[in-house]
Write a protein that holds these residues in place. Structure first.
Motif, PDB file in Angstrom:
ATOM      1  N   GLU A  42      30.145  65.260 -22.138  1.00  9.01           N
ATOM      2  CA  GLU A  42      31.002  65.085 -20.968  1.00  9.01           C
ATOM      3  C   GLU A  42      30.854  63.653 -20.450  1.00  9.01           C
ATOM      4  OE1 GLU A  42      33.675  65.041 -19.016  1.00  9.01           O
ATOM      5  OE2 GLU A  42      33.546  67.082 -19.810  1.00  9.01           O
ATOM      6  N   SER A  43      31.625  62.757 -21.063  1.00 11.04           N
ATOM      7  CA  SER A  43      31.470  61.318 -20.818  1.00 11.04           C
ATOM      8  C   SER A  43      31.729  60.924 -19.371  1.00 11.04           C
ATOM      9  CB  SER A  43      32.401  60.529 -21.747  1.00 11.04           C
ATOM     10  OG  SER A  43      33.755  60.857 -21.496  1.00 11.04           O
ATOM     11  N   TYR A  44      32.627  61.650 -18.701  1.00 12.93           N
ATOM     12  CA  TYR A  44      32.918  61.294 -17.302  1.00 12.93           C
ATOM     13  C   TYR A  44      31.663  61.441 -16.443  1.00 12.93           C
ATOM     14  CZ  TYR A  44      34.738  61.391 -12.568  1.00 12.93           C
ATOM     15  OH  TYR A  44      34.943  61.124 -11.233  1.00 12.93           O
ATOM     16  N   LEU A  45      30.951  62.570 -16.585  1.00 17.23           N
ATOM     17  CA  LEU A  45      29.759  62.804 -15.782  1.00 17.23           C
ATOM     18  C   LEU A  45      28.613  61.878 -16.191  1.00 17.23           C
ATOM     19  CD1 LEU A  45      29.732  66.690 -15.404  1.00 17.23           C
ATOM     20  CD2 LEU A  45      30.150  64.986 -13.628  1.00 17.23           C
ATOM     21  N   VAL A  46      28.543  61.523 -17.475  1.00 20.27           N
ATOM     22  CA  VAL A  46      27.527  60.579 -17.934  1.00 20.27           C
ATOM     23  C   VAL A  46      27.713  59.233 -17.228  1.00 20.27           C
ATOM     24  CG1 VAL A  46      26.713  59.219 -19.911  1.00 20.27           C
ATOM     25  CG2 VAL A  46      27.148  61.676 -20.187  1.00 20.27           C
ATOM     26  N   GLU A  47      28.933  58.711 -17.266  1.00 24.61           N
ATOM     27  CA  GLU A  47      29.217  57.415 -16.640  1.00 24.61           C
ATOM     28  C   GLU A  47      29.131  57.491 -15.127  1.00 24.61           C
ATOM     29  OE1 GLU A  47      32.769  55.498 -17.946  1.00 24.61           O
ATOM     30  OE2 GLU A  47      32.368  55.854 -20.055  1.00 24.61           O
ATOM     31  N   ASP A  48      29.633  58.581 -14.550  1.00 22.45           N
ATOM     32  CA  ASP A  48      29.611  58.737 -13.098  1.00 22.45           C
ATOM     33  C   ASP A  48      28.182  58.756 -12.569  1.00 22.45           C
ATOM     34  OD1 ASP A  48      31.043  59.377 -10.531  1.00 22.45           O
ATOM     35  OD2 ASP A  48      29.867  61.222 -10.696  1.00 22.45           O
ATOM     36  N   THR A  49      27.287  59.444 -13.282  1.00 23.77           N
ATOM     37  CA  THR A  49      25.888  59.504 -12.859  1.00 23.77           C
ATOM     38  C   THR A  49      25.231  58.125 -12.931  1.00 23.77           C
ATOM     39  OG1 THR A  49      25.746  61.781 -13.673  1.00 23.77           O
ATOM     40  CG2 THR A  49      23.673  60.647 -13.252  1.00 23.77           C
ATOM     41  N   GLU A  89      13.530  59.681 -17.777  1.00 23.93           N
ATOM     42  CA  GLU A  89      14.099  60.789 -17.006  1.00 23.93           C
ATOM     43  C   GLU A  89      15.399  61.203 -17.690  1.00 23.93           C
ATOM     44  OE1 GLU A  89      14.336  63.375 -13.533  1.00 23.93           O
ATOM     45  OE2 GLU A  89      12.746  62.043 -14.216  1.00 23.93           O
ATOM     46  N   ALA A  90      15.346  62.259 -18.472  1.00 20.39           N
ATOM     47  CA  ALA A  90      16.498  62.658 -19.285  1.00 20.39           C
ATOM     48  C   ALA A  90      17.341  63.715 -18.588  1.00 20.39           C
ATOM     49  CB  ALA A  90      16.027  63.192 -20.638  1.00 20.39           C
ATOM     50  N   ILE A  91      18.661  63.534 -18.632  1.00 21.96           N
ATOM     51  CA  ILE A  91      19.597  64.498 -18.059  1.00 21.96           C
ATOM     52  C   ILE A  91      20.800  64.608 -18.993  1.00 21.96           C
ATOM     53  CG2 ILE A  91      20.554  62.680 -16.583  1.00 21.96           C
ATOM     54  CD1 ILE A  91      21.291  64.852 -14.562  1.00 21.96           C
ATOM     55  N   GLU A  92      21.150  65.830 -19.335  1.00 23.71           N
ATOM     56  CA  GLU A  92      22.224  66.056 -20.312  1.00 23.71           C
ATOM     57  C   GLU A  92      23.433  66.714 -19.648  1.00 23.71           C
ATOM     58  OE1 GLU A  92      23.099  68.273 -24.617  1.00 23.71           O
ATOM     59  OE2 GLU A  92      21.173  68.554 -23.588  1.00 23.71           O
ATOM     60  N   PHE A  93      24.634  66.242 -20.056  1.00 22.39           N
ATOM     61  CA  PHE A  93      25.891  66.820 -19.578  1.00 22.39           C
ATOM     62  C   PHE A  93      26.719  67.274 -20.784  1.00 22.39           C
ATOM     63  CE2 PHE A  93      24.866  63.708 -16.185  1.00 22.39           C
ATOM     64  CZ  PHE A  93      24.762  64.595 -15.125  1.00 22.39           C
ATOM     65  N   PRO A  94      26.518  68.525 -21.226  1.00 21.21           N
ATOM     66  CA  PRO A  94      27.300  69.020 -22.369  1.00 21.21           C
ATOM     67  C   PRO A  94      28.784  69.130 -22.037  1.00 21.21           C
ATOM     68  CG  PRO A  94      26.074  70.804 -21.344  1.00 21.21           C
ATOM     69  CD  PRO A  94      25.609  69.542 -20.692  1.00 21.21           C
ATOM     70  N   SER A  95      29.621  69.085 -23.057  1.00 25.48           N
ATOM     71  CA  SER A  95      31.071  69.172 -22.869  1.00 25.48           C
ATOM     72  C   SER A  95      31.477  70.542 -22.349  1.00 25.48           C
ATOM     73  CB  SER A  95      31.791  68.902 -24.193  1.00 25.48           C
ATOM     74  OG  SER A  95      31.509  67.617 -24.674  1.00 25.48           O
ATOM     75  N   PHE A  96      32.574  70.559 -21.595  1.00 25.65           N
ATOM     76  CA  PHE A  96      33.166  71.831 -21.188  1.00 25.65           C
ATOM     77  C   PHE A  96      33.863  72.451 -22.395  1.00 25.65           C
ATOM     78  CE2 PHE A  96      32.863  69.556 -17.149  1.00 25.65           C
ATOM     79  CZ  PHE A  96      32.348  70.537 -16.319  1.00 25.65           C
ATOM     80  N   LYS A  97      33.804  73.765 -22.498  1.00 30.98           N
ATOM     81  CA  LYS A  97      34.419  74.478 -23.618  1.00 30.98           C
ATOM     82  C   LYS A  97      35.801  75.018 -23.227  1.00 30.98           C
ATOM     83  CE  LYS A  97      30.907  74.334 -26.590  1.00 30.98           C
ATOM     84  NZ  LYS A  97      30.028  73.402 -25.914  1.00 30.98           N
ATOM     85  N   GLU A  98      36.764  74.826 -24.122  1.00 23.85           N
ATOM     86  CA  GLU A  98      38.150  75.225 -23.858  1.00 23.85           C
ATOM     87  C   GLU A  98      38.269  76.725 -23.612  1.00 23.85           C
ATOM     88  OE1 GLU A  98      42.029  74.922 -23.148  1.00 23.85           O
ATOM     89  OE2 GLU A  98      41.013  73.128 -23.886  1.00 23.85           O
ATOM     90  N   ASN A  99      37.592  77.524 -24.430  1.00 18.19           N
ATOM     91  CA  ASN A  99      37.770  78.972 -24.370  1.00 18.19           C
ATOM     92  C   ASN A  99      36.692  79.691 -23.560  1.00 18.19           C
ATOM     93  OD1 ASN A  99      40.073  78.854 -26.065  1.00 18.19           O
ATOM     94  ND2 ASN A  99      38.726  78.675 -27.845  1.00 18.19           N
TER      95      ASN A  99
END
Length: 273
Positions: free
Chosen positions: A31-38, A128-138
């Protein structure tokens, strides 16, 4: 309930505001938007106002050798002022087989210097690691969480969007958070003076998503609708898609138009014989 991605971001930002600031951050995920936003939120806290002009260094890891990256990390700040090094696209640095860039790098960071690593994937975790996985379509829960995210965003401008209208918006954008945010930004301006964003507003303003763009573009070309075609091309160019999907579709449509033209001319020629 707010989804885990936003809770992670919120907890990290609170931690930094309370003065508990790690000197190395790893922010990654699909989820690139949340990665950059953070990353931008962290920078905004550490370097408020015009401090970014002198205190922020941005490095693109894909275009920079590892020695230069390590040298930038080890460079002390001037006059003891805070300094932030944002290293983007760190996938290669964070591969398990990558040498010279591991947990020991934290010990090389000078006082008042903070390093932010952003990547889509991280083979090894450091800092300090934080992960934002992609949203799933289904995945229903992901779609519900995107709706909550949209509600939070619109709340700032005192606007609302119904679940039905939001589903209609996602029929254009898919579960692409970045594109949803971009379209909501435009809709907020378009609906100035209105409390609710409706399906009619979306239908008027929102272009087809990248998945629909090749079909819509070919239709616009066939109809000789230049303004529509240029608008779609502009939207298409804002994405990371290289254009491979749109060229074959346009080529096919132009070929069909030429074939139809040839057939019509042949029929006209026979009629005059």
């Amino acid at each position: 309930m707010l989804e885990n991605r936003l809770i992670k971001q919120s907890n990290l930002i609170k931690k930094i505001k309370n003065g508990d600031t790690p000197n190395l951050f790893l922010i990654f995920g699909g989820e690139s938007y949340l990665v950059e936003d953070t990353a931008k939120r962290i920078i905004g806290i550490l370097l408020p106002g015009d401090q970014k002009e002198f205190g922020l260094e941005i490095i693109h890891a894909k275009d920079t050798d590892i020695k230069s990256i390590i040298s930038a990390i080890k460079t002390p700040s001037l006059l003891g002022l805070k300094r932030v090094v944002w290293i983007k696209d760190c996938e290669n640095l964070l591969e398990k087989k990558s040498e010279g860039f591991d947990k020991n790098i934290e010990r090389s960071i000078p006082d008042n210097t903070y390093v932010i690593l952003t990547a889509e994937k991280a083979g090894k975790k450091i800092g300090e690691a934080i992960e934002f996985p992609s949203f799933k379509e289904n995945k229903k829960s992901d779609r519900n969480q995107l709706y909550e995210f949209a509600q939070l965003k619109l709340k700032k401008s005192s606007k609302k969007i119904s679940p039905i209208a939001f589903e209609y918006l996602m029929s254009f954008t898919g579960v692409n958070l970045r594109q949803i945010i971009n379209e909501l930004d435009k809709l907020e301006l378009y609906c100035n003076g209105k409390d609710n964003i409706t399906e009619d507003d979306i239908n008027t303003l929102v272009p087809e998503s990248i998945e629909h763009a090749p079909f819509a573009m070919s239709d616009a070309v066939a109809e000789k609708n230049l303004p529509r075609a240029l608008k779609l091309l502009e939207e298409f160019s804002r994405t990371k898609n290289p254009g491979y999907s749109i060229v074959p579709m346009l080529t096919k449509r132009i070929r069909l138009l030429l074939q139809i033209k040839i057939l019509i001319e042949k029929e006209i020629g026979r009629a005059h014989v």
